[in-house]
Write an enzyme that holds these catalytic residues in place. Structure first.
Site, PDB file in Angstrom:
ATOM      1  N   GLN A   1      33.030  45.834  37.695  1.00  0.00           N
ATOM      2  CA  GLN A   1      34.340  46.899  39.124  1.00  0.00           C
ATOM      3  C   GLN A   1      33.639  47.560  40.161  1.00  0.00           C
ATOM      4  O   GLN A   1      33.949  47.332  41.043  1.00  0.00           O
ATOM      5  CB  GLN A   1      35.396  47.248  37.851  1.00  0.00           C
ATOM      6  CG  GLN A   1      37.041  47.033  38.563  1.00  0.00           C
ATOM      7  CD  GLN A   1      37.826  47.407  38.086  1.00  0.00           C
ATOM      8  OE1 GLN A   1      37.496  47.890  37.362  1.00  0.00           O
ATOM      9  NE2 GLN A   1      39.215  47.356  38.702  1.00  0.00           N
TER      10      GLN A   1
ATOM     11  N   TYR B   1      35.126  36.895  42.854  1.00  0.00           N
ATOM     12  CA  TYR B   1      35.174  37.740  42.113  1.00  0.00           C
ATOM     13  C   TYR B   1      35.921  39.260  41.214  1.00  0.00           C
ATOM     14  O   TYR B   1      36.122  39.502  41.444  1.00  0.00           O
ATOM     15  CB  TYR B   1      33.603  38.791  43.043  1.00  0.00           C
ATOM     16  CG  TYR B   1      32.622  39.261  42.003  1.00  0.00           C
ATOM     17  CD1 TYR B   1      32.418  39.482  40.880  1.00  0.00           C
ATOM     18  CD2 TYR B   1      31.391  38.854  42.818  1.00  0.00           C
ATOM     19  CE1 TYR B   1      31.438  40.197  40.146  1.00  0.00           C
ATOM     20  CE2 TYR B   1      30.310  39.927  42.117  1.00  0.00           C
ATOM     21  CZ  TYR B   1      30.544  40.217  40.233  1.00  0.00           C
ATOM     22  OH  TYR B   1      29.363  40.339  40.031  1.00  0.00           O
TER      23      TYR B   1
ATOM     24  N   HIS C   1      39.886  38.787  37.087  1.00  0.00           N
ATOM     25  CA  HIS C   1      40.821  39.940  36.494  1.00  0.00           C
ATOM     26  C   HIS C   1      40.803  38.962  34.743  1.00  0.00           C
ATOM     27  O   HIS C   1      41.545  40.125  34.052  1.00  0.00           O
ATOM     28  CB  HIS C   1      42.198  39.893  36.851  1.00  0.00           C
ATOM     29  CG  HIS C   1      41.406  40.726  38.827  1.00  0.00           C
ATOM     30  ND1 HIS C   1      41.277  40.484  39.210  1.00  0.00           N
ATOM     31  CD2 HIS C   1      41.860  41.851  38.332  1.00  0.00           C
ATOM     32  CE1 HIS C   1      40.782  41.568  40.393  1.00  0.00           C
ATOM     33  NE2 HIS C   1      41.451  42.094  39.466  1.00  0.00           N
TER      34      HIS C   1
ATOM     35  N   GLY D   1      28.372  31.003  42.922  1.00  0.00           N
ATOM     36  CA  GLY D   1      28.071  33.304  43.633  1.00  0.00           C
ATOM     37  C   GLY D   1      26.960  34.008  42.945  1.00  0.00           C
ATOM     38  O   GLY D   1      26.464  34.569  43.482  1.00  0.00           O
TER      39      GLY D   1
ATOM     40  N   SER E   1      25.568  36.537  45.023  1.00  0.00           N
ATOM     41  CA  SER E   1      24.938  37.716  44.250  1.00  0.00           C
ATOM     42  C   SER E   1      23.405  38.422  44.922  1.00  0.00           C
ATOM     43  O   SER E   1      23.133  38.693  44.649  1.00  0.00           O
ATOM     44  CB  SER E   1      25.171  37.893  42.938  1.00  0.00           C
ATOM     45  OG  SER E   1      24.522  38.343  41.918  1.00  0.00           O
TER      46      SER E   1
END
Ligand SMILES: *[C@@H]1O[C@H](CO)[C@@H](O)[C@H](O)[C@H]1NC(C)=O
Ligand SMILES: *[C@@H]1O[C@H](CO)[C@@H](O)[C@H](O)[C@H]1NC(C)=O
Ligand SMILES: *[C@@H]1O[C@H](CO)[C@@H](O)[C@H](O)[C@H]1NC(C)=O
Ligand SMILES: *[C@@H]1O[C@H](CO)[C@@H](O)[C@H](O)[C@H]1NC(C)=O
Length: 909
Positions: A201, A383, A386, A524, A528
């Protein structure tokens, strides 16, 4: 209060929603042909007349009306290319194979392959954005937009997802409620913890700063990558407010003698706190929303301390530099450290790969790689992790509910960095994929994500699968093994080709024992890695010591790790990792528990070092040696080694075939590599003998000199390692490789078992007061016990640091016996006392197997347990750390707890 904030965000989203013309304008005869997504393999759909289109297949490797016919080379490549799940399987299995690869040049070859294959999937320069579904100067030039990998679904399509699916999409609230909301906390099977969750985060919110006030699909983070804007602010004014403007440092406050971010009263920057929060309670941090969760404040504090620590180091190196240059250079170092930690700790953990990932920009210097990056909307959507968040937070024996955690300004300073790190490291995070795992406190964020994707008309999940070279799913039952999810989705969407992007990523079946499914990784990872390696500091122009203030700064970048980030900035070094500590497990019967194989790698590396002999000066650096040479020599040694590593690489990697080499091939490669090394051996041996003669140690003065010499002789044999030598010979003589590995493993397993099971626990540093004591300390212990003896004098620089470090290590390695003794207590020679302290002797079975003198030459005068640990590990002198056992029993209860975190990406001010 969170509800109202989110409510206003939703209202905002609604306001911004463009009045799109769906259904009503479309007549059956005028379906935009691009709504069918006809162009395959990255072909570009261009509409001509009402119902005519063309696919531009240029450089896709395909041709034909829809870019479906492969060209010859494409066919050949297709044939050879392994499927992603096969690659993944290989990368996460065959530990013994990776144990070898980790230690050889193949690691570089594979790492380069990972980087290039992945980042080639991301277009550069960037292409579309939320306003422009075709290439345009505006979308290239205007940095306020997130870019997009796929253009939006055309406005005039029959259904929201093109032509497939129902006329209306499911109610997002209902979708989240039924499929994403947590029923019971499901911990991540990869062991991910909250330390990871908060890192994710904290790290990502330097480049995900959705700026809805400007419009949908905009961002405030104009650097589009790792710029440490979450530490320094996203604009110059904010940065200047946060800076001390002295020695390059950032402002800070001291609480109980510890450094924390300043308050807003002290550094006047806007922070998002609930109205009425006194300025004195608001921490001033680069990212305005980081007051939200103490976990973010924790990382902000660690990086603040790191920044100021590095400033001190640079200032000492460059007394003439002004504040600005110190600040700017430190910032580059911080960026470099961040990227290394993300690749080598964070992505490593996330991937579950057995290949040890490596941050080495030079790997890309010979390939076509574009430096620069633009953050994509799809990346930001993807992304939203949660499900990581637990149901509540366990810190130091307290359980904090969300209401006590969110925006609570006292948690960080109340517990302090050490306790929070410890707590977050031990608490499990939730599994991201697989559904039913988002805490009710944060389900709103998932709803917001889905709404955003609809307003921005993201293409269906299956179209993204194709974009990232994955097979589209043909049914919901192929998509997930969970019957209930499949059924509900079928009902919601009607057609697998109409499944939306974000729900697709979150609900896809997870890989066995993994945190999420194939798509999240395959989509992802390219974003990244491109973002990390596309950073300017990774370019040939920047990636050199001078950029980082010289060798010292460059070394900081090159040795950064999560552990160092924490331990160099705390007094006591708490346990820190991205996964919860392993429970004390009984060794599984099969061939590769992690403990054993890690040990194997250490052994192999040591074997390498010993045969190469390149670092012998460390084992036998005598006090007469020019201490300052050591570091340089080490540097050179590395270069030499790299050179020798590179040589065979040409043979095997030119056409990339090394990847396809089976286990036998790998062993062959390795053997060739060894041969090269051996050629250096003879030379090194002579040098070693010379050094041993020079050794002026007299600590065992009660033994007569003759005996001592003999001991040293024996020792020399030992050093070369009877067992390892044997194995080495086996290898040379071409004995069956399988036997060799088998034999090796068995021996290691045996040794480990002895170490772990029978070992006596020491856990502290024993002070020895005399020569008798000294000898007894050696003789008393079991043959397998490692004994490390620190010889010191209190006033000698570095001895104090060494003492502290060993106290830490004694805790971490309870099976190793750590002792310390004043050099005067064992009547050493004056020469020794003057020039060899602090010294560390390592014994096993009464024999000296490691001998470090004047450690300050290698570690400097101010160092920490991690440094000593790294040094010892480098020589394979430390056993595997036994898993840490939690003192308080944290079973079901703790695992039941996960935290949810508000999505700070949603603009809340
Ligand atoms: C190309 O795609 C369109 C739309 O999906 C389809 O109708 C057409 O038959 C395809 N053409 C070929 C040659 O496959
Ligand atoms: C980018 O686009 C937005 C919206 O059209 C506009 O307000 C902004 O001024 C543009 N920025 C630049 C640098 O052109
Ligand atoms: C804030 O955290 C502390 C623990 O540090 C806790 O005792 C307190 O109840 C929390 N405050 C609120 C308002 O929840
Ligand atoms: C190779 O690297 C991976 C990832 O760090 C690790 O899990 C594996 O144990 C390593 N093997 C050795 C022997 O270090």
């Amino acid at each position: 209060m969170r509800t109202s904030v989110l409510g206003s965000v939703c209202a905002l989203l609604l306001l911004l929603r463009e009045p799109v013309c769906r259904g009503d304008e479309v007549t059956s005869s005028t379906v935009n042909p691009c709504c069918y997504f006809p162009c395959q393999h990255l072909g570009v759909c261009v509409r001509y007349s009402e119902d005519k289109y063309e696919c531009d297949c240029t450089r896709t490797g395909y041709y034909g009306e829809n870019c479906t016919v492969p060209e010859f080379w494409t066919r050949a490549r297709q044939f050879l290319k392994p499927r992603p799940d096969v690659v993944h399987y290989i990368l996460t299995h065959f530990q013994w194979l990776w144990d070898i690869i980790n230690c050889t040049f193949l690691r570089d070859v594979l790492m380069r392959l990972v980087l290039t294959v992945r980042s080639n999937l991301i277009p550069h320069p960037p292409t579309y954005n939320s306003k422009y579904g075709y290439l345009s100067w505006e979308s290239y030039y205007n940095l306020s937009y997130y870019t997009r990998v796929l253009p939006p679904v055309p406005e005039d399509c029959p259904t929201p997802m093109g032509v497939k699916g129902k006329a209306g999409l499911p109610d997002p609230e209902l979708l989240v409620e039924r499929l994403l909301k947590r029923r019971t906390f499901r911990p991540d099977p990869q062991g991910t913890n909250l330390m990871f969750a908060f890192f994710a985060q904290h790290f990502t919110h330097q480049f995900f700063k959705t700026y809805n006030r400007m419009g949908l699909g905009y961002t405030k983070a104009l650097a589009h990558g790792v710029d440490a804007g979450h530490i320094y602010g996203d604009n110059l004014k904010r940065q200047l407010n946060l800076r001390l403007l002295k020695n390059g440092k950032l402002k800070y406050q001291l609480i109980n003698g510890e450094m924390y971010p300043p308050t807003v009263a002290n550094a006047a920057v806007k922070m998002s706190y609930p109205p009425g929060t006194p300025k004195e309670n608001q921490l001033a941090i680069g990212q305005e929303v980081f007051g939200l969760l103490p976990g973010l404040g924790l990382y902000a504090t660690l990086w603040l301390r790191e920044h100021n620590r590095v400033c001190d180091i640079l200032k000492a190196e460059h007394p003439t530099w002004d504040d600005e240059q110190l600040f700017q250079t430190t910032r580059l170092i911080i960026i470099g450290e961040t990227i290394r930690i993300v690749i080598e700790d964070y992505v490593q953990h996330l991937s579950g790969y057995l290949l040890r990932l490596k941050f080495d920009p030079t790997l890309l210097f010979n390939s076509q790689f574009q430096y620069g990056n633009r953050i994509a909307l799809e990346f930001s959507q993807l992304y939203h992790w949660h499900p990581l968040m637990p149901d509540s937070f366990f810190i130091n024996g307290d359980e904090l509910a969300y209401t006590q955690f969110i925006f609570n300004t006292s948690v960080l300073t109340h517990y302090g960095v050490e306790k929070l790190v410890d707590a977050f490291t031990r608490q499990a995070a939730g599994q991201i994929g697989g559904g039913y795992n988002i805490n009710a406190v944060v389900t709103k964020v998932a709803v917001g994500t889905i709404k955003e994707s609809r307003q921005l008309r993201l293409q269906p999940f299956n179209e993204y699968r194709k974009r990232f070279n994955l097979e589209p799913y043909t049914s919901f039952r192929q998509f997930t093994d969970n019957e209930e999810i499949a059924r509900e989705l079928e009902e919601f969407y009607g057609d697998i080709d109409a499944l939306e992007f974000y729900p697709g990523l979150m609900l896809e079946k997870t890989r066995a024992g993994a945190i999420f499914g194939e798509s999240m990784v395959e989509m992802g990872a390219p974003f990244s890695l491109k973002g990390l390696l596309g950073n300017p500091i990774c370019s040939p122009e920047y990636w050199k010591p001078s950029t980082f203030g010289g060798k010292v700064g460059f070394d900081i970048v090159n040795t950064a790790s999560l552990k160092k980030l924490v331990c160099l900035n705390t007094r006591t070094c708490p346990h820190v990792a991205f996964n919860v500590p392993a429970k004390e497990k009984s060794q599984p019967g099969n061939d590769g528990s992690k403990v054993q194989t890690d040990e194997l790698c250490v052994a192999m590396t040591t074997l390498d070092d010993k045969i190469l002999g390149e670092k012998l000066q460390y084992y036998y650096s005598s006090s007469e040696d020019e201490g300052s040479d050591n570091e340089d020599e080490d540097g050179e040694g590395k270069t030499i080694r790299d050179a020798s590593v590179n040589e065979p690489e040409i043979d095997y990697s030119a056409d990339g075939t090394a990847v396809n080499t089976g286990p036998k091939g790998v062993i062959n490669d390795w053997r060739k590599y060894k041969q090269l090394e051996v050629e250096q051996k003879q030379e090194q041996k002579n040098e070693m003998e010379r050094l041993i003669k020079k050794l002026s140690m007299t600590c065992r003065s009660d033994l007569d000199l003759e005996k001592d010499k003999e001991k040293q002789k024996e020792l020399q044999e030992k050093l070369k390692g009877k067992m390892t030598m044997q194995e080495y010979n086996m290898l040379q003589e071409g004995q069956d490789d399988e036997d060799f590995l088998q034999h090796y493993r068995m021996q290691r397993i045996e040794e480990m078992r002895r170490q772990l099971c029978r070992g006596k626990r020491f856990e502290q540093v024993h002070e020895l007061t005399s020569g008798e004591d000294f000898l007894e300390a050696l003789d008393k212990e079991d043959k397998s016990t490692l004994v490390m003896i620190h010889i010191y004098e209190p006033e000698v620089p570095g001895c104090e640091a060494m003492r502290g470090s060993l106290m830490c290590l004694a805790q971490e390695y309870p099976l190793v016996k750590f002792c310390s003794v004043r050099s005067s207590a064992i009547s050493t020679s004056a020469l020794f006392r003057d020039s060899a302290l602090p010294a560390l002797l390592v014994y096993k079975g009464g024999d000296l197997i490691g001998n470090f003198v004047r450690l300050t030459d290698q570690l400097g005068e101010d160092f920490f347990a991690v440094d000593v640990e790294a040094l010892l590990q480098e020589y394979g002198l430390l056993p595997e750390k036994p898993p840490i056992v939690t003192k308080t029993v944290r079973n079901g209860a703790i695992i039941q707890t996960t935290v949810s975190d508000e999505d700070s990406d949603l603009d809340i001010d």
